[in-house]
Scaffold this active site. Structure first.
Site, mmCIF file in Angstrom:
data_model
loop_
_atom_site.group_PDB
_atom_site.id
_atom_site.type_symbol
_atom_site.label_atom_id
_atom_site.label_comp_id
_atom_site.label_asym_id
_atom_site.label_seq_id
_atom_site.Cartn_x
_atom_site.Cartn_y
_atom_site.Cartn_z
ATOM 1 N N TYR A 119 0.835 -1.205 0.000
ATOM 2 C CA TYR A 119 0.000 0.000 0.000
ATOM 3 C C TYR A 119 0.872 1.258 0.000
ATOM 4 O O TYR A 119 0.721 2.133 -0.853
ATOM 5 C CB TYR A 119 -0.911 -0.021 1.223
ATOM 6 C CG TYR A 119 -1.920 1.096 1.269
ATOM 7 C CD1 TYR A 119 -3.013 1.108 0.408
ATOM 8 C CD2 TYR A 119 -1.791 2.138 2.184
ATOM 9 C CE1 TYR A 119 -3.947 2.133 0.459
ATOM 10 C CE2 TYR A 119 -2.723 3.161 2.237
ATOM 11 C CZ TYR A 119 -3.801 3.158 1.373
ATOM 12 O OH TYR A 119 -4.726 4.178 1.421
ATOM 13 N N GLY A 181 -1.456 0.410 22.989
ATOM 14 C CA GLY A 181 -2.498 1.400 22.698
ATOM 15 C C GLY A 181 -2.012 2.835 22.795
ATOM 16 O O GLY A 181 -2.797 3.772 22.697
ATOM 17 N N ARG A 251 1.023 9.634 14.315
ATOM 18 C CA ARG A 251 0.613 10.213 13.032
ATOM 19 C C ARG A 251 -0.296 11.419 13.262
ATOM 20 O O ARG A 251 -1.327 11.324 13.910
ATOM 21 C CB ARG A 251 -0.126 9.172 12.197
ATOM 22 C CG ARG A 251 -0.442 9.674 10.809
ATOM 23 C CD ARG A 251 -1.228 8.676 10.010
ATOM 24 N NE ARG A 251 -0.441 7.529 9.623
ATOM 25 C CZ ARG A 251 -0.976 6.330 9.360
ATOM 26 N NH1 ARG A 251 -2.260 6.139 9.482
ATOM 27 N NH2 ARG A 251 -0.202 5.343 8.976
HETATM 28 N N1 UDP Z 1 -5.950 -0.964 15.899
HETATM 29 C C1 UDP Z 1 -6.328 -1.497 17.127
HETATM 30 N N2 UDP Z 1 -7.381 -2.364 17.170
HETATM 31 C C2 UDP Z 1 -8.093 -2.711 16.048
HETATM 32 C C3 UDP Z 1 -7.706 -2.157 14.809
HETATM 33 C C4 UDP Z 1 -6.618 -1.300 14.772
HETATM 34 O O1 UDP Z 1 -5.718 -1.204 18.183
HETATM 35 O O2 UDP Z 1 -9.059 -3.495 16.181
HETATM 36 C C5 UDP Z 1 -4.843 0.007 15.876
HETATM 37 C C6 UDP Z 1 -3.767 -0.272 14.842
HETATM 38 O O3 UDP Z 1 -2.776 -1.152 15.349
HETATM 39 C C7 UDP Z 1 -3.233 1.127 14.575
HETATM 40 C C8 UDP Z 1 -4.440 2.027 14.766
HETATM 41 O O4 UDP Z 1 -5.387 1.262 15.522
HETATM 42 O O5 UDP Z 1 -2.246 1.476 15.529
HETATM 43 C C9 UDP Z 1 -5.086 2.454 13.462
HETATM 44 O O6 UDP Z 1 -5.291 1.285 12.705
HETATM 45 P P1 UDP Z 1 -6.125 1.286 11.350
HETATM 46 O O7 UDP Z 1 -6.096 -0.121 10.834
HETATM 47 O O8 UDP Z 1 -7.455 1.904 11.556
HETATM 48 O O9 UDP Z 1 -5.348 2.257 10.365
HETATM 49 P P2 UDP Z 1 -3.797 2.566 10.092
HETATM 50 O O10 UDP Z 1 -3.624 3.970 10.517
HETATM 51 O O11 UDP Z 1 -2.923 1.639 10.876
HETATM 52 O O12 UDP Z 1 -3.634 2.358 8.631
#
Ligand code: UDP
Length: 303
Positions: A119, A181, A251
């Protein structure tokens, strides 16, 4: 007239069906990697590609070819029709950023061998071909770098954090926080993002971007889980699962360019965006049984 071209690999039939009754909308079920046989197209929002890590890692070769071959198909269409193209790029071009917040001048920190690279590198290459078509053929282009976005119409099994937490809370399940987290994201409500895309599309040709689009309200994932629990009035637990490989630590966009060039800033904060999103999910969630897919079963822990 609006034409929606989508192969439904990660979209939803419900969203398209809702538009089909309009005489101003036509739907073409097609893979963007195939020749696009259209004429008289004024502008193209090139949004084709799954954005959820769960979805885009499921078929990584398809993801990278969608971004590279698919973007070339779109640019060839634009060349034939003289269309303007807006590429939906991503904050993932910054990878696991070493600069915070991320401005457009930052070139990023992407591991080309990571499971996210199909990606990240796919979008980076998409930006490159868009710029090359502009320099070589004079194609009218715009590059938007979209940060985390959420709202109604996400699939229940999308796999991204906001839809996962809401579905888990509504299904009376534990909320799965990956890692400790403490990693952060900045979540932009969909209506704000659409407003920004429409503004960007109508800017003069000299404004090509890239432009970061997102909110500057940064939050840890565990604080997000607590917000979802509070808003759903749920007493479910938070459980910690392994952090997926390559998960970015922090981010947040620098949106000063969007503010200056588009006169745009997000207007919906996270609390109010969640309060508009949760009822949409509540109408669709089936309390017994689960449709949530989690990454933690698929990837080795980072720590
Ligand atoms: N995440 C989480 N639990 C979930 C899904 C995602 O803790 O059920 C975390 C993931 O590890 C990341 C953040 O939430 O740190 C955002 O994840 P997402 O897949 O939404 O998007 P990303 O920004 O990683 O592309």
């Amino acid at each position: 007239m609006v034409i929606g071209l989508d192969d439904q690999s990660s979209g939803s039939e419900e969203s398209v069906t809702a538009l089909l009754c309009s005489p101003r909308f036509t739907y073409i079920p097609q893979d963007v990697r195939e020749h696009i046989n259209l004429t008289n197209i004024a502008s193209i929002f090139h949004l084709a590609c799954p954005a959820s890590p769960l979805q885009y890692q499921r078929d990584p070769v398809r993801t990278i070819t969608t971004n590279v071959v698919g973007t070339i198909r779109v640019l060839e269409l634009a060349r034939r029709c003289g269309s303007r193209v807006l590429l939906a790029s991503t904050s993932e071009v910054y990878g696991d950023p070493l600069q915070h917040p991320q401005s457009e001048a930052y070139c990023g920190n992407v591991d080309p061998l990571s499971i996210r690279a199909c990606y990240d590198e796919g979008k980076r290459c998409a930006e490159t071909v868009v710029m090359d078509y502009h320099r070589q053929y004079g194609t009218d282009i715009k590059i938007a770098r979209i940060f985390n976005t959420y709202g109604p119409r996400m699939r229940l099994d999308d796999g991204r954090v906001i839809s996962n937490f809401i579905v888990q809370a509504l299904e009376d399940r534990d909320l799965t926080v990956y890692g400790d987290g403490q990693q952060t994201r900045s979540f932009c409500y969909i209506a704000d993002l659409i407003d920004a895309l429409l503004r960007f599309m109508t800017t003069p040709p000299s404004i090509q971007g890239p432009i970061n689009l997102g909110t500057t309200d940064e939050i840890t994932v565990v604080a997000l889980a607590q917000m979802v629990l509070a808003q759903t009035q749920s007493s479910n637990r938070i459980v910690h699962k392994a952090l997926p490989q390559g998960d970015p630590v922090r981010r947040r966009p620098d949106i000063s360019r969007a503010q200056a060039l588009l006169g745009w800033s997000p207007t919906t904060n996270l609390a109010s965006g969640l309060s508009r999103t949760i009822p949409w999910f509540a109408e669709r969630v089936i309390p017994a049984g689960s449709s949530v897919s989690c990454l933690e079963d698929r990837h080795a822990p980072r720590h």
